[in-house]
Design a protein around this motif. Sequence first.
Motif, short mmCIF file in Angstrom:
data_model
loop_
_atom_site.label_atom_id
_atom_site.label_comp_id
_atom_site.label_asym_id
_atom_site.label_seq_id
_atom_site.Cartn_x
_atom_site.Cartn_y
_atom_site.Cartn_z
N ASN A 177 0.82 -1.21 0.00
CA ASN A 177 0.00 0.00 0.00
C ASN A 177 0.86 1.26 0.00
O ASN A 177 0.50 2.26 -0.63
CB ASN A 177 -0.95 0.00 1.19
CG ASN A 177 -2.05 -1.03 1.04
OD1 ASN A 177 -2.35 -1.49 -0.06
ND2 ASN A 177 -2.65 -1.42 2.15
N ALA A 178 1.99 1.23 0.70
CA ALA A 178 2.89 2.39 0.73
C ALA A 178 3.44 2.68 -0.66
O ALA A 178 3.53 3.83 -1.09
CB ALA A 178 4.02 2.16 1.73
N VAL A 179 3.82 1.63 -1.37
CA VAL A 179 4.33 1.79 -2.74
C VAL A 179 3.24 2.38 -3.63
O VAL A 179 3.49 3.33 -4.38
CB VAL A 179 4.86 0.45 -3.30
CG1 VAL A 179 5.16 0.56 -4.79
CG2 VAL A 179 6.10 0.00 -2.53
N LEU A 180 2.04 1.85 -3.54
CA LEU A 180 0.93 2.37 -4.37
C LEU A 180 0.58 3.80 -3.99
O LEU A 180 0.34 4.63 -4.87
CB LEU A 180 -0.29 1.47 -4.24
CG LEU A 180 -0.20 0.15 -5.00
CD1 LEU A 180 -1.37 -0.76 -4.66
CD2 LEU A 180 -0.13 0.39 -6.50
N ALA A 181 0.56 4.11 -2.70
CA ALA A 181 0.24 5.48 -2.27
C ALA A 181 1.27 6.47 -2.79
O ALA A 181 0.93 7.60 -3.15
CB ALA A 181 0.15 5.54 -0.75
N HIS A 182 2.51 6.07 -2.84
CA HIS A 182 3.57 6.96 -3.31
C HIS A 182 3.37 7.35 -4.77
O HIS A 182 3.78 8.45 -5.19
CB HIS A 182 4.95 6.32 -3.10
CG HIS A 182 6.06 7.22 -3.50
ND1 HIS A 182 6.39 8.35 -2.80
CD2 HIS A 182 6.91 7.17 -4.57
CE1 HIS A 182 7.40 8.96 -3.39
NE2 HIS A 182 7.73 8.25 -4.47
N GLN A 183 2.72 6.51 -5.55
CA GLN A 183 2.50 6.82 -6.96
C GLN A 183 1.64 8.07 -7.13
O GLN A 183 1.73 8.76 -8.13
CB GLN A 183 1.86 5.64 -7.70
CG GLN A 183 2.63 4.34 -7.59
CD GLN A 183 4.11 4.47 -7.89
OE1 GLN A 183 4.51 4.64 -9.03
NE2 GLN A 183 4.94 4.40 -6.86
N ARG A 184 0.83 8.37 -6.14
CA ARG A 184 -0.05 9.55 -6.19
C ARG A 184 0.58 10.76 -5.50
O ARG A 184 -0.03 11.82 -5.43
CB ARG A 184 -1.38 9.21 -5.54
CG ARG A 184 -2.16 8.13 -6.28
CD ARG A 184 -3.51 7.84 -5.66
NE ARG A 184 -3.45 7.38 -4.29
CZ ARG A 184 -3.27 6.11 -3.91
NH1 ARG A 184 -3.12 5.17 -4.81
NH2 ARG A 184 -3.25 5.78 -2.64
N ALA A 185 1.79 10.60 -4.97
CA ALA A 185 2.44 11.69 -4.24
C ALA A 185 2.76 12.86 -5.16
O ALA A 185 2.86 12.71 -6.38
CB ALA A 185 3.72 11.17 -3.58
N GLY A 186 2.97 14.00 -4.57
CA GLY A 186 3.27 15.21 -5.34
C GLY A 186 4.63 15.20 -6.00
O GLY A 186 4.90 16.02 -6.86
N CYS A 187 5.48 14.29 -5.63
CA CYS A 187 6.84 14.25 -6.18
C CYS A 187 7.34 12.81 -6.12
O CYS A 187 8.22 12.47 -5.34
CB CYS A 187 7.72 15.18 -5.36
SG CYS A 187 9.30 15.51 -6.11
#
Length: 146
Positions: free
Chosen positions: A84-94
């Motif tokens: 989930n952390a890897v997937l959430a990072h895909q939506r991060a601002g950078c």
Amino acid sequence: MARYQSIVFDDLSDDALADAIARTPAGHFVIWNGRPCPIQPGSIRSRTLELIDTEWEPMSLRTLVRRAARLSGRCGLDPDRVRNAVLAHQRAGCASYLHVRQTLAGDFVAVVGVPYPSSGSGPLRAGDLVLGRRGERFDETVLQRA
């Protein structure tokens, strides 16, 4: 000010870890593009992504799950939280860590869309080339202009 949960390490048996790894797609990888990433220090996402320390070298998602689950002996991060952390990072601002899958041809393509890759290259869509089998990278044209 945002609040972050304190990280709880889980004690995972070898069997539980094997089951979690079996649920993780074999052809999925994470690639770090070498750029700094503004992540909350000590968060699950930062503890997970800091395990990837080689630029443009795909790390198997299964390897990442295994390493995160064993941060401290038999204790570590829950495999579902790691994914989930890897997937959430895909939506991060950078986004500096890119979730990819390897194609039959050997290329690595984005698993999901990445609206804001840290390279400033513009959005990646699911299926876009991130790292080619001959080493070509999606952000090379941006780097050449800089």
